[in-house]
Design an enzyme around this catalytic site. Structure first.
Site: not given
Ligand code: PAF
Length: 281
Positions: A31, A33, A38, A153-154, A157, A180, A189
């Protein structure tokens, strides 16, 4: 040179040309930022594929009405610069129309059923995982990756997306990448920047408590007791606790007295910021 793509037609043409050459394609959904977490995903992606696409899209359908969609930090230029340095080939930056062509009131929602999506974050953030699965399915359709990478971290998810991929039979491999952390233990985050100085100073307590949970489990303490102590420690440190739990790796209830692979997960608010973190052991 990285290419920034904003039109689905162009994205599909690029991927088609790569596939014709027999190249393997990786997707890193984000998403924006972007931070070191990332960029680690992108660098890992390079090891799994010949071409790396990172998507940057602040997905409105995964935010609740009282959540931080409007104030979520957007830094597209810095994101592209960072992605290029990390070795990304394409920054896929669709607008809402490219992602949801019939408008936000006509979205076909993809919803994972079952316990993995219903507990913890699923319980506290109704609709959140539907939004995630909806956008991630679209990204898989748009890019057609051979491999997709998500940060651990998620943790939940990733578990939900594993079920999504299994159930909808997306022909791709999923890779979870380790968290990380900052030097003081705080998990990287985009939401960390919401923290003021005092909150930032308290935030590493999350990881400290997670390590205490791991140690208490290793010492054989009952999970209920581990969870209660963790919630107390966080409350004392100034957090409002959403949950502090020990689960099996599949997020089912962990039984006492069995030495099995587990994960401790925390979600807590400090000031106006909600942070999550976890540790596997
Ligand atoms: O983890 C994230 O940043 C978001 O949930 C994702 C997987 C990009 C979906 O929008």
């Amino acid at each position: 040179m990285i290419e920034t793509v904003t039109q689905l037609k162009r994205l599909r043409a690029l991927v088609r040309s790569w596939k014709k050459e027999g190249l393997r394609v990786a997707l890193v959904p984000t998403m924006g930022n972007l931070h070191e977490g990332h960029f680690t995903l992108v660098r890992q992606a390079r090891r799994h594929a010949d071409k790396v696409v990172a998507s940057v899209f602040v997905n409105p359908t995964q935010f609740g009405p009282n959540e931080d969609f409007d104030r979520y930090p957007r830094t597209p230029q810095a994101d592209v610069t960072g992605l290029e340095a990390a070795g990304c080939d394409v920054a896929w930056m669709p607008d809402v129309e490219q992602m949801y062509p019939l408008g936000l009131d006509q979205v076909t929602t993809v919803s994972v059923n079952g316990e993995v999506a219903g507990v913890l974050e699923g319980e506290r953030r109704p609709g959140h995982f539907d939004g995630v699965c909806t956008v991630v399915s679209r990204l898989f359709h748009q890019v057609g990756p051979d491999v997709a990478l998500f940060g651990k971290k998620d943790y939940q998810q990733l578990a939900v997306i594993e079920q999504l991929v299994a159930e909808l039979q997306f022909p791709l491999e999923l890779v979870g990448v380790d968290i990380v952390r900052e030097d003081d233990g705080l998990a990287r985050s985009s939401r960390n920047q919401y923290l003021d100085e005092a909150e930032r100073a308290a935030a590493p307590q999350l990881y400290r408590v997670l390590r205490q949970m791991r140690a208490a489990c290793a010492a054989g303490l009952p999970h209920e007791m581990v969870q209660t102590s963790a919630a107390e420690a966080l409350t004392e440190a100034g957090f409002v606790v959403d949950y502090a739990v020990v689960r099996r790796r599949d997020l089912g209830m962990a039984e006492d007295g069995i030495d099995q692979p587990r994960v401790a997960l925390l979600a807590a608010r400090i000031g106006n910021t909600r942070l999550i973190d976890n540790i596997e052991f």
